[in-house]
Design a protein around this motif. Structure first.
Motif, PDB file in Angstrom:
ATOM      1  N   ALA A   1       0.829  -1.206   0.000  1.00  0.00           N
ATOM      2  CA  ALA A   1       0.000   0.000   0.000  1.00  0.00           C
ATOM      3  C   ALA A   1       0.865   1.257   0.000  1.00  0.00           C
ATOM      4  O   ALA A   1       0.589   2.202  -0.747  1.00  0.00           O
ATOM      5  CB  ALA A   1      -0.941  -0.009   1.199  1.00  0.00           C
ATOM      6  N   VAL A   2       1.899   1.271   0.818  1.00  0.00           N
ATOM      7  CA  VAL A   2       2.808   2.427   0.875  1.00  0.00           C
ATOM      8  C   VAL A   2       3.458   2.642  -0.488  1.00  0.00           C
ATOM      9  O   VAL A   2       3.456   3.758  -1.024  1.00  0.00           O
ATOM     10  CB  VAL A   2       3.873   2.246   1.976  1.00  0.00           C
ATOM     11  N   SER A   3       3.990   1.589  -1.045  1.00  0.00           N
ATOM     12  CA  SER A   3       4.651   1.688  -2.348  1.00  0.00           C
ATOM     13  C   SER A   3       3.674   2.136  -3.435  1.00  0.00           C
ATOM     14  O   SER A   3       3.973   3.041  -4.221  1.00  0.00           O
ATOM     15  CB  SER A   3       5.268   0.339  -2.715  1.00  0.00           C
ATOM     16  N   ASN A   4       2.501   1.520  -3.466  1.00  0.00           N
ATOM     17  CA  ASN A   4       1.518   1.840  -4.508  1.00  0.00           C
ATOM     18  C   ASN A   4       1.037   3.277  -4.426  1.00  0.00           C
ATOM     19  O   ASN A   4       0.944   3.966  -5.452  1.00  0.00           O
ATOM     20  CB  ASN A   4       0.324   0.879  -4.429  1.00  0.00           C
ATOM     21  N   ILE A   5       0.731   3.773  -3.225  1.00  0.00           N
ATOM     22  CA  ILE A   5       0.210   5.137  -3.127  1.00  0.00           C
ATOM     23  C   ILE A   5       1.292   6.156  -3.467  1.00  0.00           C
ATOM     24  O   ILE A   5       1.007   7.199  -4.072  1.00  0.00           O
ATOM     25  CB  ILE A   5      -0.449   5.428  -1.759  1.00  0.00           C
ATOM     26  N   LYS A   6       2.535   5.877  -3.125  1.00  0.00           N
ATOM     27  CA  LYS A   6       3.624   6.792  -3.496  1.00  0.00           C
ATOM     28  C   LYS A   6       3.753   6.895  -5.007  1.00  0.00           C
ATOM     29  O   LYS A   6       3.890   7.993  -5.561  1.00  0.00           O
ATOM     30  CB  LYS A   6       4.949   6.348  -2.872  1.00  0.00           C
TER      31      LYS A   6
ATOM     32  N   SER B   1      -0.044  16.004   0.115  1.00  0.00           N
ATOM     33  CA  SER B   1       0.621  15.700   1.371  1.00  0.00           C
ATOM     34  C   SER B   1       0.170  14.298   1.750  1.00  0.00           C
ATOM     35  O   SER B   1      -1.030  14.015   1.747  1.00  0.00           O
ATOM     36  CB  SER B   1       0.201  16.705   2.436  1.00  0.00           C
ATOM     37  N   LEU B   2       1.112  13.422   2.076  1.00  0.00           N
ATOM     38  CA  LEU B   2       0.810  12.038   2.440  1.00  0.00           C
ATOM     39  C   LEU B   2       1.409  11.753   3.802  1.00  0.00           C
ATOM     40  O   LEU B   2       2.613  11.900   3.998  1.00  0.00           O
ATOM     41  CB  LEU B   2       1.385  11.070   1.399  1.00  0.00           C
ATOM     42  N   GLU B   3       0.553  11.361   4.746  1.00  0.00           N
ATOM     43  CA  GLU B   3       1.011  10.969   6.076  1.00  0.00           C
ATOM     44  C   GLU B   3       0.787   9.474   6.217  1.00  0.00           C
ATOM     45  O   GLU B   3      -0.326   8.983   6.020  1.00  0.00           O
ATOM     46  CB  GLU B   3       0.245  11.723   7.156  1.00  0.00           C
ATOM     47  N   ILE B   4       1.846   8.750   6.548  1.00  0.00           N
ATOM     48  CA  ILE B   4       1.768   7.303   6.731  1.00  0.00           C
ATOM     49  C   ILE B   4       1.845   7.021   8.225  1.00  0.00           C
ATOM     50  O   ILE B   4       2.817   7.384   8.880  1.00  0.00           O
ATOM     51  CB  ILE B   4       2.895   6.592   5.963  1.00  0.00           C
ATOM     52  N   ILE B   5       0.798   6.380   8.746  1.00  0.00           N
ATOM     53  CA  ILE B   5       0.670   6.168  10.189  1.00  0.00           C
ATOM     54  C   ILE B   5       0.595   4.675  10.478  1.00  0.00           C
ATOM     55  O   ILE B   5      -0.285   3.983   9.971  1.00  0.00           O
ATOM     56  CB  ILE B   5      -0.586   6.870  10.726  1.00  0.00           C
TER      57      ILE B   5
END
Length: 108
Positions: free
Chosen positions: A38-43, A55-59
């Motif tokens: 998910a992190v890789s795909n959204i980036k 702006s993307l915040e990953i929590i």
């Protein structure tokens, strides 16, 4: 317990603006395969379609359990588009690019 700033990864991409057109939060569960995808795909999606406008915040909810309760998270990974309104929620590894773009309002 670690402070919030240390438990979230905030990625800001802007071109001289103070306000971001898109404000996104991705809630993950540590280093699980689905969360990493998910992190890789959204980036990749953001850089290809929203470069300079988001702006993307990953929590990581394992590190910030109170956030999961506050946001009423029921499934993870979860992407929440806070801005522009209306707020949208997308569950999963975000591998369906077309579905994510529709959720972000970039496709009709």
């Amino acid at each position: 317990m670690r402070r919030k700033e240390e438990d979230s990864d905030i990625i800001h991409h802007q071109s001289g603006k103070k306000n971001f057109e898109y404000v996104l939060r991705l809630y993950t569960t540590g280093q699980t395969p689905n969360s990493l995808r998910a992190v890789s795909n959204i980036k990749v999606i953001c850089e290809a379609n929203l470069k300079g406008r988001y702006s993307l915040e990953i929590i990581d909810v394992y590190q910030q359990q109170s956030v999961a309760e506050k946001e009423q998270l029921i499934a993870l990974p979860l992407l929440i588009k806070k801005q522009p309104l209306p707020e949208r929620r997308m569950i999963g590894d975000l591998s369906d690019t077309e579905k994510v773009l529709k959720g972000l309002g970039l496709l009709s």
